[in-house]
Design a protein around this motif. Structure first.
Motif, short mmCIF file in Angstrom:
data_model
loop_
_atom_site.label_atom_id
_atom_site.label_comp_id
_atom_site.label_asym_id
_atom_site.label_seq_id
_atom_site.Cartn_x
_atom_site.Cartn_y
_atom_site.Cartn_z
N THR A 41 -55.42 -25.69 25.74
CA THR A 41 -56.03 -24.75 24.82
C THR A 41 -56.38 -23.41 25.47
O THR A 41 -56.49 -23.33 26.70
CB THR A 41 -57.32 -25.38 24.22
OG1 THR A 41 -57.95 -24.46 23.33
CG2 THR A 41 -58.30 -25.77 25.32
N ARG A 43 -59.25 -22.21 24.66
CA ARG A 43 -60.71 -22.32 24.67
C ARG A 43 -61.24 -22.57 26.08
O ARG A 43 -60.58 -23.22 26.89
CB ARG A 43 -61.16 -23.49 23.78
CG ARG A 43 -61.01 -23.26 22.30
CD ARG A 43 -61.58 -24.42 21.50
NE ARG A 43 -61.58 -24.10 20.08
CZ ARG A 43 -62.55 -24.42 19.24
NH1 ARG A 43 -63.61 -25.10 19.67
NH2 ARG A 43 -62.48 -24.09 17.97
N PRO A 45 -64.14 -24.42 28.65
CA PRO A 45 -64.69 -25.78 28.64
C PRO A 45 -65.88 -25.98 27.70
O PRO A 45 -66.03 -27.06 27.12
CB PRO A 45 -65.10 -25.99 30.10
CG PRO A 45 -64.14 -25.16 30.88
CD PRO A 45 -63.95 -23.93 30.04
N LEU A 48 -65.37 -27.35 23.70
CA LEU A 48 -64.50 -28.52 23.52
C LEU A 48 -65.15 -29.62 22.68
O LEU A 48 -64.62 -30.72 22.58
CB LEU A 48 -64.10 -29.08 24.88
CG LEU A 48 -63.32 -28.12 25.78
CD1 LEU A 48 -63.01 -28.79 27.12
CD2 LEU A 48 -62.04 -27.62 25.11
N VAL A 61 -58.72 -31.76 29.87
CA VAL A 61 -58.36 -30.66 28.98
C VAL A 61 -57.97 -29.48 29.85
O VAL A 61 -58.70 -29.10 30.77
CB VAL A 61 -59.52 -30.27 28.04
CG1 VAL A 61 -59.07 -29.16 27.09
CG2 VAL A 61 -60.02 -31.47 27.24
N CYS A 63 -57.76 -25.73 29.94
CA CYS A 63 -58.47 -24.69 29.19
C CYS A 63 -58.03 -23.29 29.60
O CYS A 63 -57.32 -23.10 30.59
CB CYS A 63 -59.97 -24.82 29.43
SG CYS A 63 -60.68 -26.41 28.99
N SER A 64 -58.50 -22.31 28.81
CA SER A 64 -58.31 -20.89 29.15
C SER A 64 -56.85 -20.58 29.47
O SER A 64 -56.53 -19.89 30.43
CB SER A 64 -59.22 -20.49 30.32
OG SER A 64 -60.57 -20.72 29.99
N TYR A 70 -60.14 -29.17 33.24
CA TYR A 70 -61.51 -29.68 33.05
C TYR A 70 -61.50 -31.17 32.78
O TYR A 70 -60.69 -31.67 31.98
CB TYR A 70 -62.17 -28.95 31.88
CG TYR A 70 -63.66 -29.09 31.83
CD1 TYR A 70 -64.48 -28.37 32.69
CD2 TYR A 70 -64.26 -29.94 30.91
CE1 TYR A 70 -65.86 -28.50 32.64
CE2 TYR A 70 -65.64 -30.08 30.85
CZ TYR A 70 -66.44 -29.36 31.72
OH TYR A 70 -67.81 -29.48 31.66
#
Length: 269
Positions: A41, A43, A45, A48, A61, A63-64, A70
């Motif tokens: 994603t 998004r 951390p 989430l 996940v 992220c960014s 994460y």
């Protein structure tokens, strides 16, 4: 199919913050079948909760847009790639020289920093409680993983076309904004595909084992890398053009339908 890699916003999560029951059940069935699942994603951390609370995901996940890996179970950053203040400063100058009245924000490992005017007339649930302030070099101490630039006119495609030729030797530039001229900029050479490939290799998977889902330009590299990359039929035209396969629209539970079909095929194999 040994690994499912899915984007979140616009792919499985709607503007209302909800993931459909059918989608939740499809991911649960995949996990039950022994399929590894990772969400990939833009998004950070701290955003989430929908994955944690609605799907019950406790794994990794990305992220960014690939800058952060994460661990949800441990609530900790496993790996990260960061931008230097020198790059941030150069990019601000270049964008300000090319575009009318850009505003900037920095996403660090410790929080979001926005300058006055970034939100314009918009409100953001993600920005709740954040006080706009000047962006300063000390913010790099928190590890800048994403730089954001917004215009309060036009659209993200136009903004990207305007500035990316002048920026693509400094950092990675993309967007995932369907209705806002908002660009997402991260460390050079880092994107969803790069970090997903590292995640997969560490677990003994190669691209052919991966089924990936996405809907926006920041998913393009991931959809091209995965052995089965599905763009959502409701997604951005560039994402659809980049993917070899297409899932039904988000509104029609496209991800769930593909997972269900592939699980059925595995059972018959």
């Amino acid at each position: 199919m040994r690994l499912i890699a899915s984007d979140i916003d616009g792919t499985i999560l709607g503007h209302d913050g909800k993931i459909s029951t059918r989608t939740v059940e499809a991911f649960a069935a995949a996990a039950e079948a022994g399929i590894d699942i990772v969400f990939v994603t833009g998004r950070p951390p701290r955003w989430l909760d929908p994955i944690r609370e609605q799907i019950g995901h406790t794994g990794t996940v990305i992220c960014s847009n690939g800058a952060v890996t994460y661990d949800l179970a441990a609530d900790k950053v496993v790996d990260s790639h960061v931008l230097s203040w020198d790059v941030v400063d150069q990019v601000r100058s270049i964008v300000a020289g090319l575009a009318p009245k850009p505003y900037f924000a920095l996403e660090s490992l410790t929080g979001l920093h926005v300058e006055d005017g970034f939100y314009g007339n918009r409100t953001s649930a993600f920005g709740a409680g954040i006080v706009p302030a000047a962006l300063t070099p000390d913010m790099a101490d928190g590890g800048i993983v994403k730089m954001l630039a917004v215009l309060h006119a036009g659209n993200a495609d136009e903004f990207l076309d305007l500035v990316s030729p002048s920026l693509n030797t400094l950092l990675a530039v993309t967007h995932s904004a369907p209705d806002l001229a908002l660009l997402e900029m991260g460390p050079l050479g880092v994107n969803k595909a790069v970090t997903l490939a590292q995640y997969a290799a560490a677990r003994g998977f190669d691209a052919a084992d991966v089924v990936a889902f996405g809907d926006m330009p920041n998913d393009i590299e991931m959809l091209g890398w995965a052995g089965a990359g599905y763009a959502m039929a409701s997604g951005h035209p560039q994402a659809i053009a980049a993917a070899a396969l297409q899932a039904p629209r988000f509104e029609d539970d496209g991800v769930a339908r593909v997972i269900e079909s592939r699980l059925a095929a595995l059972r018959l194999a």
